[in-house]
Design an enzyme around this catalytic site. Structure first.
Site, short mmCIF file in Angstrom:
data_model
loop_
_atom_site.label_atom_id
_atom_site.label_comp_id
_atom_site.label_asym_id
_atom_site.label_seq_id
_atom_site.Cartn_x
_atom_site.Cartn_y
_atom_site.Cartn_z
N CYS A 1 10.19 9.07 -1.55
CA CYS A 1 9.78 10.19 -0.69
C CYS A 1 9.10 11.24 -1.54
O CYS A 1 9.75 11.88 -2.37
CB CYS A 1 11.00 10.80 -0.01
SG CYS A 1 10.58 12.25 0.99
N HIS B 1 6.99 4.06 12.69
CA HIS B 1 6.99 4.00 11.21
C HIS B 1 8.06 4.98 10.76
O HIS B 1 7.86 6.19 10.83
CB HIS B 1 5.59 4.39 10.71
CG HIS B 1 5.46 4.51 9.23
ND1 HIS B 1 4.68 3.66 8.48
CD2 HIS B 1 5.99 5.38 8.34
CE1 HIS B 1 4.74 4.01 7.20
NE2 HIS B 1 5.53 5.06 7.09
N HIS C 1 11.10 6.48 8.14
CA HIS C 1 11.60 6.62 6.76
C HIS C 1 13.11 6.80 6.82
O HIS C 1 13.65 7.37 7.77
CB HIS C 1 10.94 7.81 6.08
CG HIS C 1 9.56 7.50 5.58
ND1 HIS C 1 9.07 7.98 4.40
CD2 HIS C 1 8.58 6.73 6.10
CE1 HIS C 1 7.83 7.53 4.21
NE2 HIS C 1 7.50 6.78 5.23
N ASN D 1 10.27 4.94 2.86
CA ASN D 1 10.12 3.90 3.88
C ASN D 1 11.38 3.08 4.08
O ASN D 1 12.04 2.68 3.12
CB ASN D 1 9.03 2.92 3.44
CG ASN D 1 7.64 3.51 3.52
OD1 ASN D 1 7.17 3.90 4.58
ND2 ASN D 1 6.99 3.61 2.37
N ARG E 1 0.83 -1.21 0.00
CA ARG E 1 0.00 0.00 0.00
C ARG E 1 0.86 1.27 0.00
O ARG E 1 0.99 1.95 -1.00
CB ARG E 1 -0.93 0.00 1.23
CG ARG E 1 -2.13 0.94 1.13
CD ARG E 1 -1.88 2.42 1.30
NE ARG E 1 -1.30 2.78 2.59
CZ ARG E 1 -0.89 3.99 2.91
NH1 ARG E 1 -0.99 4.98 2.03
NH2 ARG E 1 -0.34 4.24 4.09
N ASP E 2 1.52 1.53 1.12
CA ASP E 2 2.28 2.78 1.26
C ASP E 2 3.40 2.85 0.24
O ASP E 2 3.74 3.93 -0.27
CB ASP E 2 2.83 2.84 2.69
CG ASP E 2 3.35 4.22 3.06
OD1 ASP E 2 3.06 5.18 2.33
OD2 ASP E 2 4.05 4.34 4.09
#
Lengths: 309, 309
Positions: A240, A207, A209, A249, A15-16
């Site tokens: 990003c 979460h 990055h 991520n 998804r992300d």
């Protein structure tokens, strides 16, 4: 506090990660990726979102992807929903969990959702209520928790506010996201402490990055607080959106490499995980954005080419 | 233990980094790089080595580079020497420090230096004695301190042995190097503890490679032990000789980004450091192998292109 003995990772790559791909990825490839992730031992996968295809065409195949997954017992399949319409659309797909979200920065909330932080969370109240009535777990994600592309530094007060509001409307889990990757260990710990004012240790996750290369040190800083749940993205999928060409991520492979090296149980088979990352990276015609994957794939290749002496 | 208030970084890019470049880098470029590093605030730079040009042709210009540097007071210029011949050759260049080395793995020592660990350190005894008699500081580097490409895992006992032998022959500083980047926080802490059995906290440093993405979390783990000196390489120069195409030395920019974010003083101007990394990367016709540099350069470019609204 001692490090946790085991860590649960949520792979948000399908998804992300894939929502940032310019070229559409076919549903069959997404389904195969999910299968490979669960075969590697992932117990939670953020599969897709039920956002308007006008805004996120990459996820227009949400129902098809969800329907195509061979579900494994013990694995949680989650979907992001932006509002009641998205939630209702997701129901036929029987998600185990929905993800709702809010920003820790007013500037980000206004620019991205056109409303204040408080309004954005309030709008999720009926969604959360409806989901919980159906026994669907509700995860909240607090974005830009340490830095914001519009306002710069974000104070832990912003995180505390969102966590409080999420708790009030019944969100069960609080994920703290350094969306632009500017966090460093102390700042990330402060953001986590703010979330922990309203959520128990077992209901908070990180979460991170890797835009500035800080994701693993931030993870280590949180492990020291006892936080044992983290998002990560297979092959570092995602990029990003605020710095094109930069890393987004953190790669699941890099996190697993660190945890395994520390003797922390993840239930994940690193070799199979590397294969899953290679599968999607090959499809996307690029190399995995993971240092551990790059090193291990290089090592494999060297071993395959080695002439016995 | 609390994190140290300040950290000293040694940039090893001009030596450890550039010695892995296939194409020779002209002395003038190396000198300009050293100047840019000291202008950015580095207080110690590993400039070159006095190794036979048969083995390391990249450093054949050692005397020329050393002679070309405009020395700044307060900056230490160090050179690596493999033996008495190299040490004697280095003297005309007036190094502030020499670097001697040994491996924590017998297999590595045999394969790379054709002798046992103990023999390799013993051979440095007269070099160390001669250097100290001339007031030249002697730094020791323990390579493959957590993992070895030939024997796999390296036990802290290997590090303890080398540290003890180095101490015995009068080496003043003990650098612990994860040469192949396989270390993770607990393993690296164990290696550091082994070195600290023979060296004071102020005389121990960490040298981490980012091959598996672990360098910053390893640095954080050592900061927690109070270790306040680290090697790093501008723009991540160096690569990994054991996994071609993989990352080697951690980029100085990434380390500085983390330390600044944690409020730990380095005396380094990150903008100037990014410029120094861009300078040498432009010369080498590639991008800096640093996530912080990549993100900050992208941000700069976006700001330069932004149309005022």
């Amino acid at each position: 506090m001692a490090y946790p003995h085991r860590v649960k990772l949520v792979d948000v790559g399908p998804r992300d990660g894939l929502q940032n791909e310019k070229e559409p990825v076919p549903a069959a490839v997404k389904i195969e990726l999910v299968h490979r992730l669960q075969d590697a031992g992932l117990k939670e996968i953020e599969v897709t979102s039920f956002v308007s295809p006008k805004w996120v065409p990459q996820m227009a195949d949400n129902a098809e992807v969800m329907a195509g997954i061979r579900r494994q017992p013990g694995v949680r399949y989650s979907v992001l929903v932006p509002n009641m319409k998205g939630f209702e659309a997701s129901l036929a797909s029987k998600p185990d969990e929905i993800v709702v979200f809010g920003a820790a920065s007013e500037a980000f909330s206004q620019r991205n959702i056109n409303c204040s932080i408080a309004e954005s969370i309030e709008r999720f109240a009926p969604v959360v209520e409806a989901a919980r009535a159906k026994g669907i777990h509700v995860r909240g994600a607090i974005s830009v928790a340490v830095g914001c592309p519009y306002q710069g530094e974000v104070s832990p007060d912003g995180v505390e506010l969102v966590a409080r509001l999420m708790k009030q409307i019944g969100v069960q889990h609080c994920g703290v996201a350094d969306t632009i990757g500017v966090g460093t260990p102390r700042k990330v710990q402060a953001a986590m402490e703010a979330a922990l004012k309203h959520y128990a240790l077992d209901d908070v996750s990180g979460h991170f990055h890797d835009t500035y290369g800080q994701a693993l040190s931030n993870t280590l800083a949180c492990l020291e607080m006892g936080i044992w749940q983290y998002d990560a993205s297979i092959a570092g999928l995602g990029g990003c959106p605020y710095a094109k060409g930069a890393t987004g991520n953190v790669a699941t492979e890099d996190v697993v490499y660190m945890l395994q090296g520390m003797g922390i149980e993840t239930g994940i088979d690193l070799d199979k995980l590397i294969d899953a990352g290679k599968y999607i990276s090959d499809y996307l015609k690029r190399k995995p954005n993971s240092r551990a994957a790059t090193a291990l794939l290089t090592k494999r290749m060297n071993e395959a080419c080695a002439v016995p002496s």
